[in-house]
Structure formats: structure tokens, C-alpha cells
Motif scaffolding. Structure first.
Motif, PDB file in Angstrom:
ATOM      1  N   ALA A  11     -11.238 -13.262 -14.462  1.00 33.39           N
ATOM      2  CA  ALA A  11     -11.072 -14.705 -14.427  1.00 33.39           C
ATOM      3  C   ALA A  11      -9.607 -15.084 -14.533  1.00 33.39           C
ATOM      4  N   GLY A  12      -9.217 -16.118 -13.797  1.00 34.10           N
ATOM      5  CA  GLY A  12      -7.858 -16.610 -13.878  1.00 34.10           C
ATOM      6  C   GLY A  12      -6.900 -15.738 -13.101  1.00 34.10           C
ATOM      7  N   PRO A  13      -5.748 -16.292 -12.706  1.00 40.59           N
ATOM      8  CA  PRO A  13      -4.775 -15.524 -11.935  1.00 40.59           C
ATOM      9  C   PRO A  13      -4.112 -14.463 -12.794  1.00 40.59           C
ATOM     10  N   VAL A  14      -3.832 -13.320 -12.233  1.00 40.43           N
ATOM     11  CA  VAL A  14      -3.120 -12.266 -12.934  1.00 40.43           C
ATOM     12  C   VAL A  14      -1.982 -11.793 -12.051  1.00 40.43           C
ATOM     13  N   ILE A  15      -0.882 -11.367 -12.667  1.00 38.03           N
ATOM     14  CA  ILE A  15       0.247 -10.845 -11.912  1.00 38.03           C
ATOM     15  C   ILE A  15       0.645  -9.505 -12.505  1.00 38.03           C
ATOM     16  N   ALA A  16       1.403  -8.733 -11.756  1.00 36.46           N
ATOM     17  CA  ALA A  16       1.822  -7.415 -12.222  1.00 36.46           C
ATOM     18  C   ALA A  16       2.721  -7.550 -13.437  1.00 36.46           C
ATOM     19  N   ALA A  17       2.641  -6.562 -14.316  1.00 37.22           N
ATOM     20  CA  ALA A  17       3.458  -6.581 -15.516  1.00 37.22           C
ATOM     21  C   ALA A  17       4.937  -6.567 -15.158  1.00 37.22           C
ATOM     22  N   VAL A  18       5.719  -7.366 -15.886  1.00 39.56           N
ATOM     23  CA  VAL A  18       7.161  -7.392 -15.688  1.00 39.56           C
ATOM     24  C   VAL A  18       7.773  -6.340 -16.593  1.00 39.56           C
ATOM     25  N   SER A  19       8.425  -5.375 -16.015  1.00 38.48           N
ATOM     26  CA  SER A  19       8.993  -4.305 -16.835  1.00 38.48           C
ATOM     27  C   SER A  19      10.248  -4.799 -17.529  1.00 38.48           C
ATOM     28  N   GLY A  20      10.639  -4.109 -18.550  1.00 37.71           N
ATOM     29  CA  GLY A  20      11.830  -4.476 -19.300  1.00 37.71           C
ATOM     30  C   GLY A  20      12.005  -3.521 -20.451  1.00 37.71           C
ATOM     31  N   ARG A  35       1.671  -2.346 -16.117  1.00 43.29           N
ATOM     32  CA  ARG A  35       0.253  -2.672 -16.175  1.00 43.29           C
ATOM     33  C   ARG A  35       0.089  -4.126 -15.740  1.00 43.29           C
ATOM     34  N   THR A  36      -0.974  -4.416 -15.017  1.00 39.70           N
ATOM     35  CA  THR A  36      -1.270  -5.797 -14.687  1.00 39.70           C
ATOM     36  C   THR A  36      -1.983  -6.455 -15.860  1.00 39.70           C
ATOM     37  N   ALA A  37      -2.029  -7.778 -15.842  1.00 43.97           N
ATOM     38  CA  ALA A  37      -2.763  -8.488 -16.885  1.00 43.97           C
ATOM     39  C   ALA A  37      -4.221  -8.060 -16.883  1.00 43.97           C
ATOM     40  N   GLN A  38      -4.765  -7.837 -15.691  1.00 48.38           N
ATOM     41  CA  GLN A  38      -6.149  -7.393 -15.567  1.00 48.38           C
ATOM     42  C   GLN A  38      -6.361  -6.063 -16.278  1.00 48.38           C
ATOM     43  N   VAL A  65       1.870 -11.656 -17.495  1.00 48.86           N
ATOM     44  CA  VAL A  65       2.519 -10.664 -18.355  1.00 48.86           C
ATOM     45  C   VAL A  65       4.016 -10.905 -18.310  1.00 48.86           C
ATOM     46  N   THR A  66       4.647 -10.932 -19.475  1.00 47.37           N
ATOM     47  CA  THR A  66       6.098 -11.128 -19.524  1.00 47.37           C
ATOM     48  C   THR A  66       6.771  -9.819 -19.890  1.00 47.37           C
ATOM     49  N   ASN A  67       8.073  -9.885 -20.136  1.00 51.26           N
ATOM     50  CA  ASN A  67       8.822  -8.677 -20.487  1.00 51.26           C
ATOM     51  C   ASN A  67       8.245  -7.998 -21.716  1.00 51.26           C
ATOM     52  N   ASN A  68       8.343  -6.690 -21.738  1.00 52.08           N
ATOM     53  CA  ASN A  68       7.906  -5.924 -22.902  1.00 52.08           C
ATOM     54  C   ASN A  68       8.725  -6.323 -24.119  1.00 52.08           C
ATOM     55  N   LEU A 125       1.134 -10.321 -23.235  1.00 47.15           N
ATOM     56  CA  LEU A 125       0.287 -11.161 -22.404  1.00 47.15           C
ATOM     57  C   LEU A 125       0.502 -12.618 -22.802  1.00 47.15           C
ATOM     58  N   VAL A 126       0.526 -13.496 -21.821  1.00 47.27           N
ATOM     59  CA  VAL A 126       0.671 -14.923 -22.097  1.00 47.27           C
ATOM     60  C   VAL A 126      -0.528 -15.660 -21.520  1.00 47.27           C
ATOM     61  N   LEU A 127      -1.211 -16.426 -22.366  1.00 48.19           N
ATOM     62  CA  LEU A 127      -2.347 -17.242 -21.946  1.00 48.19           C
ATOM     63  C   LEU A 127      -1.933 -18.698 -22.051  1.00 48.19           C
ATOM     64  N   ALA A 128      -2.019 -19.429 -20.949  1.00 45.33           N
ATOM     65  CA  ALA A 128      -1.611 -20.833 -20.940  1.00 45.33           C
ATOM     66  C   ALA A 128      -2.755 -21.709 -20.451  1.00 45.33           C
ATOM     67  N   PRO A 129      -3.133 -22.721 -21.223  1.00 50.71           N
ATOM     68  CA  PRO A 129      -4.187 -23.636 -20.771  1.00 50.71           C
ATOM     69  C   PRO A 129      -3.761 -24.369 -19.499  1.00 50.71           C
ATOM     70  N   LYS A 130      -4.692 -24.525 -18.576  1.00 54.74           N
ATOM     71  CA  LYS A 130      -4.411 -25.275 -17.356  1.00 54.74           C
ATOM     72  C   LYS A 130      -4.543 -26.782 -17.573  1.00 54.74           C
TER      73      LYS A 130
END
Length: 390
Positions: free
Chosen positions: A25-34, A41-44, A179-182, A193-198
Motif C-alpha cells: 500500500a502507498g507509494p514506495v521508492i528505493a532506499a537512499v544510500s548514505g 533496500r526499498t521501503a517495500q 526511505v531517507t538517508n541512513n 523509513l518516513v511515513l507522511a499522512p496524505k
């Protein structure tokens, strides 16, 4: 650790299935390395990892220090003492935890002048309060051990784990996930992981969840209110080690001169008390309804000012005439808190009627003159709209 305070440290544990349900559920993007460097890892994938790590609702053997900090924007609270659950509504509080797996656990809450400990080792449990120099041995009567496991919280109750599960339960169609920087949390490399209400009607800007890069156990949960640069609420490890604690952490011998007593858990009276508690909870639930969905849901329950200021009956959880844990809600006058909060309330009215509105950084409450209490992490506009839904 006093029992009432234990309970308030956590929220009800959600089943791992709700996390798994959020995976698609919800959009997921690839993990941002750092820095630190972790495998991408993706959010999924991370949601699936978190589900696997919490499937038994208990972390791997570990020890560490958990800190909870709340800055909700409440008016000044009356002095309620460090043991009061209401004291957790503001400031910072620490708990030290040792978990050996299975039925081995120790939790300590240090305060400025003393420390309380709860030690569970198999079928033996002790509660030690250095403040009054009292050691209580907890005994299980009959088959109470099989029915109750232990009369104590589990490791997930005092760590970020169950808070994370509760929040992830909202990670559905109403949530944007990324997913934001490690990061480094408690000296451990972690994914964030960042969860933001729409929905704009929510007071929550985002929730940041740090997952251990090796075990995927939640290390920290931070809840940010809209317009705030600092978290309004956070719970997380400040130090953690994922290795089995030494056996000596789970043994206890009352110090010389300590007052020693026993508390029995179990027996027929326990079942009767449990049945009564269940019946009472079911009756209360019948009067509660939820308006809206997701992050903007509002709970509506019958309540008046008299209900809120009434002192609750103190019924021991085990049905006995006494209990080892002092504090909790005991000695706390809720009317003092209600009076302080209501001083900051704003009179409001509409087609739904009239009442008093209280808004903090993360929660808005509306006490209506017709005997309803509405509570939600929503804007005043959302809660007054919910008040018009009969």
C-alpha cells in the motif's frame, strides 16, 4: 518500575500482519544510500523486514537504555511525581531493559533519588523498590503461569517496537512512504523509513522510523507535528547491544535489611476479575464510535466533565486486596490535570452544539456540552466537522 507507568510506556501491540498489509500500500521508492553505508533496500522490502523481525512480538536477546521524550505543547502540568503515568506526558524518561529471550527479562526505571526493578526469570519474579526498601516476590497460583505468562510487560512493551507497529498499522492508502538517508541510532547503523499522512487534516507532519541495519528491529520512532522542527514525541534506544545479557542480570537477592513480602497472582478470583474487566471494556466499547479514517480518524465517546475528573476505582489486576506496585494512577488527582488543561480551552460552537476545544501539537480534543468527548490527531476544523456527525 511501577506497573501503571509500565503500561503507559507502550501502546497495544498490533499484529505483524498489519505491517505486512502495508507492504503493498502507498507509494514506495528505493532506499537512499548514505553514511553509514548499508545495502540498498526499498521501503517495500524494509516493511517486510520489519514484519519478519517482529513476528514473535519480541526482540532478539538484547540489553539497552530506552528514552521517551514528549513535547506535546500541553499547559503546565501539576506536580504529579515521577511515578505517575501522567508525568510521561512531558519531559524525558528513561528505562533500562535486559532481555534474555523467552521468559528472562529485567526492566529498571531510575529516578533522581531511587530506582525500581522488575526481574523475571522463568517462574520466578521479583519487584524491587529502593525508595521504600521493599522487595516483593511474585508467585503464580494454580495454572496462572500458563494463562498469564507473567504478570509483567514483555520486552516489546518498553521498546520502540510496539509504537512502530501501531504506527505502521496506518501505513495504507492514506500514507506516503519513503526511505531517507541512513542514520546512526544508539551507535547502530539504521535505515530510516518516513511515513507522511496524505490528508491535510492531520496534525502529524511525518513519522520517522529507524530500523536496525542488521536485525531490522525498530530502534527509534519520532513523530513530528506540522510546523515543528523537533519531534513532538519520540521513543528510542540511546544505547543497545544485541547479545544475550549475562545470567546475573536475571537473578535477585533482597538486600540485607529490606522488607520482603509476597504477592500471589492467579486463582479463581483472578478469572472473575478478568471476566468483569472484559465485560466492562465491552460496555465501554459499545459507546465509542470512530468518525473518518486513517490519520484523520476521530474517536467519539460519551463523556462529561464529571466523568473526566472522577477518580477511577483502583482494582488490582490480579484481583487481590493488595499489589506490589505502588504509584501508577494512585496518588494522582486527575481533576488537577483536567483543570489545568481546561484553562487553555477555547469555547467553540456550531450547528452541532457548543463545547470546549483543546489543541496540542499532535492532538485535538473537543468536550461538548451535550456529553461527548472527541479526540484525534487532527485540526480543529476536522474535529468540529466530526462533532456534526451524529
Amino acid at each position: 518500575m511501577r506497573r501503571g507507568t509500565f503500561v503507559r510506556w507502550g501502546v497495544p501491540i498490533a499484529a505483524a500482519a498489519v505491517i505486512a498489509g502495508a507492504i503493498g500500500a502507498g507509494p514506495v521508492i528505493a532506499a537512499v544510500s548514505g553514511e553509514p553505508v548499508l545495502p540498498e533496500r526499498t521501503a517495500q522490502q524494509l516493511l517486510a523486514d520489519a514484519a519478519a523481525a517482529t513476528k514473535d512480538k519480541a526482540p532478539p536477546p538484547m540489553s539497552g537504555t530506552v528514552q521517551q521524550t514528549a513535547s506535546l505543547g500541553l499547559p503546565a502540568l501539576p506536580d504529579m511525581g515521577g511515578a505517575s503515568p501522567l508525568s510521561l506526558l512531558s519531559g524525558s524518561h528513561e528505562v533500562k531493559v535486559w532481555y534474555g529471550g523467552g521468559d528472562k527479562m529485567r526492566v529498571a526505571m531510575p529516578t533522581q533519588f531511587d530506582e525500581s526493578n522488575l526481574i523475571v526469570n522463568g517462574d520466578q519474579a521479583w519487584y524491587w523498590d529502593s525508595g521504600d526498601n521493599t522487595a516483593t516476590k511474585i508467585k503464580m497460583a494454580g495454572d496462572a503461569g500458563a494463562r498469564h505468562a507473567t504478570p509483567t510487560p514483555g520486552p516489546a512493551d518498553v521498546t520502540p517496537q510496539q509504537v512502530a507497529e501501531k504506527l505502521l498499522a496506518k501505513a495504507g492508502e492514506h500514507t506516503a512512504i519513503r526511505v531517507t538517508n541512513n542514520a546512526q541510532v544508539a551507535g547502530r547503523s539504521a535505515y530510516q523509513l518516513v511515513l507522511a499522512p496524505k490528508d491535510e487534516g492531520s496534525l502529524v507532519q511525518e513519522v520517522r522510523l529507524a530500523l536496525d541495519g542488521e536485525t531490522y528491529v525498530p530502534l527509534q520512532v519520532q513523530v513530528y507535528a506540522k510546523g515543528s522542527a523537533e519531534p513532538a514525541f519520540q521513543v528510542g534506544f540511546t544505547q543497545v547491544t544485541f547479545t544475550p545479557p549475562a545470567a546475573e542480570n536475571f537473578t535477585f537477592t533482597p538486600p540485607a535489611g529490606a522488607k520482603v513480602k509476597e504477592q500471589t497472582i492467579g486463582g479463581d478470583n483472578t478469572e472473575q476479575q478478568a471476566d468483569k474487566a472484559k465485560e466492562s471494556a465491552e460496555k465501554r466499547a459499545e459507546g465509542v464510535k470512530v468518525v473518518g479514517s486513517g490519520w484523520t480518524s476521530v474517536a467519539v465517546l460519551p463523556a462529561s466533565l464529571e466523568d473526566l475528573t472522577a477518580k477511577p476505582e483502583q482494582t488490582p489486576a490480579d484481583g487481590q486486596s493488595h499489589k506490589p506496585w505502588k504509584g501508577g494512577a494512585e496518588g494522582t488527582d486527575p481533576s488537577a490535570l483536567i483543570d489545568n488543561v481546561l484553562k487553555s480551552a477555547t469555547p467553540v460552537s456550531g450547528t452541532w452544539g457548543s463545547g470546549k476545544l483543546i489543541k496540542t501539537k499532535l492532538v485535538t480534543a473537543l468536550l461538548t456540552d451535550d456529553g461527548r468527548l472527541l479526540v484525534g490527531a487532527v485540526t480543529p476544523e476536522e474535529i468540529t466537522k466530526a462533532a456534526g456527525t451524529k
